[in-house]
Design a protein around this motif. Structure first.
Motif, PDB file in Angstrom:
ATOM      1  N   ARG A 199     -20.778  -1.159  -4.648  1.00  0.00           N
ATOM      2  CA  ARG A 199     -20.258  -1.454  -5.981  1.00  0.00           C
ATOM      3  C   ARG A 199     -19.612  -0.236  -6.622  1.00  0.00           C
ATOM      4  O   ARG A 199     -19.162  -0.293  -7.762  1.00  0.00           O
ATOM      5  CB  ARG A 199     -21.381  -1.995  -6.870  1.00  0.00           C
ATOM      6  CG  ARG A 199     -21.876  -3.381  -6.427  1.00  0.00           C
ATOM      7  CD  ARG A 199     -23.060  -3.814  -7.260  1.00  0.00           C
ATOM      8  NE  ARG A 199     -24.144  -2.862  -7.112  1.00  0.00           N
ATOM      9  CZ  ARG A 199     -25.027  -2.575  -8.080  1.00  0.00           C
ATOM     10  NH1 ARG A 199     -24.919  -3.158  -9.257  1.00  0.00           N
ATOM     11  NH2 ARG A 199     -25.987  -1.711  -7.881  1.00  0.00           N
ATOM     12  N   THR A 200     -19.577   0.874  -5.878  1.00  0.00           N
ATOM     13  CA  THR A 200     -18.927   2.094  -6.349  1.00  0.00           C
ATOM     14  C   THR A 200     -18.014   2.613  -5.247  1.00  0.00           C
ATOM     15  O   THR A 200     -18.373   2.578  -4.067  1.00  0.00           O
ATOM     16  CB  THR A 200     -19.966   3.178  -6.698  1.00  0.00           C
ATOM     17  OG1 THR A 200     -20.990   2.615  -7.510  1.00  0.00           O
ATOM     18  CG2 THR A 200     -19.303   4.329  -7.448  1.00  0.00           C
ATOM     19  N   LEU A 201     -16.838   3.086  -5.657  1.00  0.00           N
ATOM     20  CA  LEU A 201     -15.833   3.515  -4.699  1.00  0.00           C
ATOM     21  C   LEU A 201     -15.199   4.812  -5.189  1.00  0.00           C
ATOM     22  O   LEU A 201     -14.733   4.893  -6.325  1.00  0.00           O
ATOM     23  CB  LEU A 201     -14.761   2.422  -4.569  1.00  0.00           C
ATOM     24  CG  LEU A 201     -13.571   2.640  -3.646  1.00  0.00           C
ATOM     25  CD1 LEU A 201     -14.028   2.705  -2.193  1.00  0.00           C
ATOM     26  CD2 LEU A 201     -12.551   1.511  -3.826  1.00  0.00           C
ATOM     27  N   VAL A 202     -15.208   5.844  -4.345  1.00  0.00           N
ATOM     28  CA  VAL A 202     -14.537   7.108  -4.639  1.00  0.00           C
ATOM     29  C   VAL A 202     -13.214   7.116  -3.873  1.00  0.00           C
ATOM     30  O   VAL A 202     -13.196   6.864  -2.664  1.00  0.00           O
ATOM     31  CB  VAL A 202     -15.392   8.322  -4.232  1.00  0.00           C
ATOM     32  CG1 VAL A 202     -14.645   9.632  -4.521  1.00  0.00           C
ATOM     33  CG2 VAL A 202     -16.734   8.309  -4.957  1.00  0.00           C
ATOM     34  N   VAL A 203     -12.121   7.415  -4.581  1.00  0.00           N
ATOM     35  CA  VAL A 203     -10.783   7.314  -3.995  1.00  0.00           C
ATOM     36  C   VAL A 203     -10.022   8.617  -4.218  1.00  0.00           C
ATOM     37  O   VAL A 203     -10.020   9.157  -5.331  1.00  0.00           O
ATOM     38  CB  VAL A 203      -9.989   6.149  -4.632  1.00  0.00           C
ATOM     39  CG1 VAL A 203      -8.652   5.960  -3.923  1.00  0.00           C
ATOM     40  CG2 VAL A 203     -10.800   4.863  -4.599  1.00  0.00           C
ATOM     41  N   ASP A 204      -9.375   9.120  -3.164  1.00  0.00           N
ATOM     42  CA  ASP A 204      -8.539  10.303  -3.353  1.00  0.00           C
ATOM     43  C   ASP A 204      -7.099   9.894  -3.639  1.00  0.00           C
ATOM     44  O   ASP A 204      -6.723   8.711  -3.545  1.00  0.00           O
ATOM     45  CB  ASP A 204      -8.636  11.271  -2.162  1.00  0.00           C
ATOM     46  CG  ASP A 204      -8.029  10.715  -0.875  1.00  0.00           C
ATOM     47  OD1 ASP A 204      -7.461   9.601  -0.889  1.00  0.00           O
ATOM     48  OD2 ASP A 204      -8.132  11.402   0.167  1.00  0.00           O
ATOM     49  N   ASN A 205      -6.297  10.876  -3.987  1.00  0.00           N
ATOM     50  CA  ASN A 205      -4.922  10.609  -4.411  1.00  0.00           C
ATOM     51  C   ASN A 205      -4.112   9.919  -3.319  1.00  0.00           C
ATOM     52  O   ASN A 205      -3.321   9.013  -3.588  1.00  0.00           O
ATOM     53  CB  ASN A 205      -4.252  11.936  -4.802  1.00  0.00           C
ATOM     54  CG  ASN A 205      -2.855  11.749  -5.343  1.00  0.00           C
ATOM     55  OD1 ASN A 205      -2.659  11.073  -6.341  1.00  0.00           O
ATOM     56  ND2 ASN A 205      -1.888  12.337  -4.669  1.00  0.00           N
ATOM     57  N   GLY A 206      -4.311  10.321  -2.079  1.00  0.00           N
ATOM     58  CA  GLY A 206      -3.533   9.761  -0.988  1.00  0.00           C
ATOM     59  C   GLY A 206      -3.871   8.328  -0.648  1.00  0.00           C
ATOM     60  O   GLY A 206      -3.087   7.640   0.021  1.00  0.00           O
ATOM     61  N   SER A 207      -5.032   7.850  -1.087  1.00  0.00           N
ATOM     62  CA  SER A 207      -5.464   6.491  -0.767  1.00  0.00           C
ATOM     63  C   SER A 207      -5.236   5.513  -1.907  1.00  0.00           C
ATOM     64  O   SER A 207      -5.402   4.296  -1.717  1.00  0.00           O
ATOM     65  CB  SER A 207      -6.957   6.499  -0.390  1.00  0.00           C
ATOM     66  OG  SER A 207      -7.207   7.393   0.683  1.00  0.00           O
ATOM     67  N   GLU A 208      -4.876   6.011  -3.079  1.00  0.00           N
ATOM     68  CA  GLU A 208      -4.726   5.147  -4.254  1.00  0.00           C
ATOM     69  C   GLU A 208      -3.728   4.014  -4.042  1.00  0.00           C
ATOM     70  O   GLU A 208      -3.914   2.902  -4.540  1.00  0.00           O
ATOM     71  CB  GLU A 208      -4.289   5.977  -5.467  1.00  0.00           C
ATOM     72  CG  GLU A 208      -5.406   6.712  -6.157  1.00  0.00           C
ATOM     73  CD  GLU A 208      -4.899   7.435  -7.399  1.00  0.00           C
ATOM     74  OE1 GLU A 208      -3.786   7.092  -7.870  1.00  0.00           O
ATOM     75  OE2 GLU A 208      -5.597   8.332  -7.880  1.00  0.00           O
TER      76      GLU A 208
END
Length: 350
Positions: free
Chosen positions: A109-118
């Motif tokens: 239910r939580t997701l960490v996303v970097d700039n390249g994956s947005e």
């Protein structure tokens, strides 16, 4: 260390100890850009505090990390663990339908996303009905992202919770440290859960076997979706060493990456060494700084090891084997230039 202390240990505990002992030493170097232990600790702790503050109670304590060869990827792994969650690595180079299935099966239910994956977020979350908290620490203003994902809560860098609000979670050593997906015999993703206790047992053994220290610089050729990446990260961080992660461009020229990064420890699939041999990058004496070379995941050709031993004359060479279910590796064969040829079959190292 007493038995009681051992029972209380968690995967992130060793990282925090290294932060105290070696705050200004490099903990991670991504595409030649370093972060010190103190800097990585701050990023990870902010993510951990945010996960603790903004994730609804209940459900499976897992956080997905949709990031690839970036500082945020590693901060996300540590942030998930320090929040009391296991981490679930997702890879933007995989087919998006496969990645979506992994995310759905994990019930994160939580997701960490970097700039390249947005850019893949909308497609990744298409059809998923469970509201998620999405952390975008590389973006200050998330208005645009939020507008595209109205069913979910998007948190940008400006909204991350202060590191001071983080609190050590109560987590059992038998809790999940990471959940990885393998293809399985049917070709469908199969989740493999590895506990803190299992991972720590492996890390303790490997650290002692290979004599890791804070002076080591360790390669990270594996994507986070490959369990061998856990070896690189947690063995290095337990010892105060530096994890050196090449960019995709640097991976195409592994010899330059190896020397430019001043690596002391190399770990890759054998096909990388085969590739280097074909490029003429295993000439005698090219890698004098290497003290340890590990290979795993594929058959290791004898000819490649013989040339590698000449290119890295000061290095121990070992061939490792182990399925994901057995926590990274369970057997190791050490190459001996005097006796190993007689122990090889069909040109392959045991």
């Amino acid at each position: 260390m007493s038995d009681t202390d051992k029972r209380k240990r968690l995967v992130w505990s060793a990282f925090l100890r290294s932060c105290e002992k070696f705050p200004d030493r490099p903990a991670i170097e991504v595409a030649s850009s370093p972060l010190s232990y103190k800097q990585l600790d701050k990023r990870a702790t902010c993510l951990a505090a945010t996960i603790q503050a903004k994730t609804a109670q209940g459900g499976v304590p897992l956080t997905a990390v949709f990031a690839h060869r970036s500082h945020t990827a590693y901060a996300g792994v540590l942030g998930a663990l320090m929040a009391g969650h296991g981490y679930v690595p997702l890879n933007r180079t995989f087919p998006i339908d496969l990645t979506r299935l992994m995310l759905e099966k994990s019930t994160c239910r939580t997701l960490v996303v970097d700039n390249g994956s947005e850019a893949q977020l909308s497609e990744l979350l298409r059809g998923l009905t469970t509201p998620m908290v999405i952390l975008c620490p590389d973006r200050a203003d998330v208005t645009e992202v939020s507008a595209k994902l109205p069913a979910h809560r998007v948190v940008g860098a400006n909204e991350l919770v202060e590191a001071e609000r983080w609190f050590p979670p109560e987590v059992s050593p038998n809790a999940i440290a990471y959940l990885l997906f393998t293809s399985g015999s049917t070709g469908q993703p199969k989740g493999v859960m590895v506990s803190h206790a299992n991972l720590l047992h492996y890390v303790d053994y490997v650290t002692k076997r290979y004599g890791f220290t804070s002076n080591d610089r360790v390669s990270q050729t594996f994507d986070l979706t490959f369990d061998l990446s856990a070896h690189d990260m947690f063995v290095a961080w337990q010892s105060g060493a530096c994890v050196c992660c090449p960019s995709q461009k640097q991976l195409i020229k592994p010899a330059a990456f190896l020397n430019d990064s001043q690596l002391t420890v190399w770990f890759s699939v054998p096909s990388t060494a085969v590739f280097m041999r074909r490029l003429g990058e295993l000439k005698p004496g090219l890698y004098p700084n290497l003290r340890l070379s590990l290979f795993c995941g594929e058959a290791l050709p004898v000819d490649v090891v013989r040339d590698w031993s000449l290119a890295a004359p000061n290095s121990v060479i070992e061939n490792i084997y182990g399925p994901t279910e057995l926590t990274i590796g369970c057997t190791a064969y050490r190459w001996n230039s005097q006796t190993s040829l007689d122990e090889c079959e069909h040109g392959i190292v045991p």
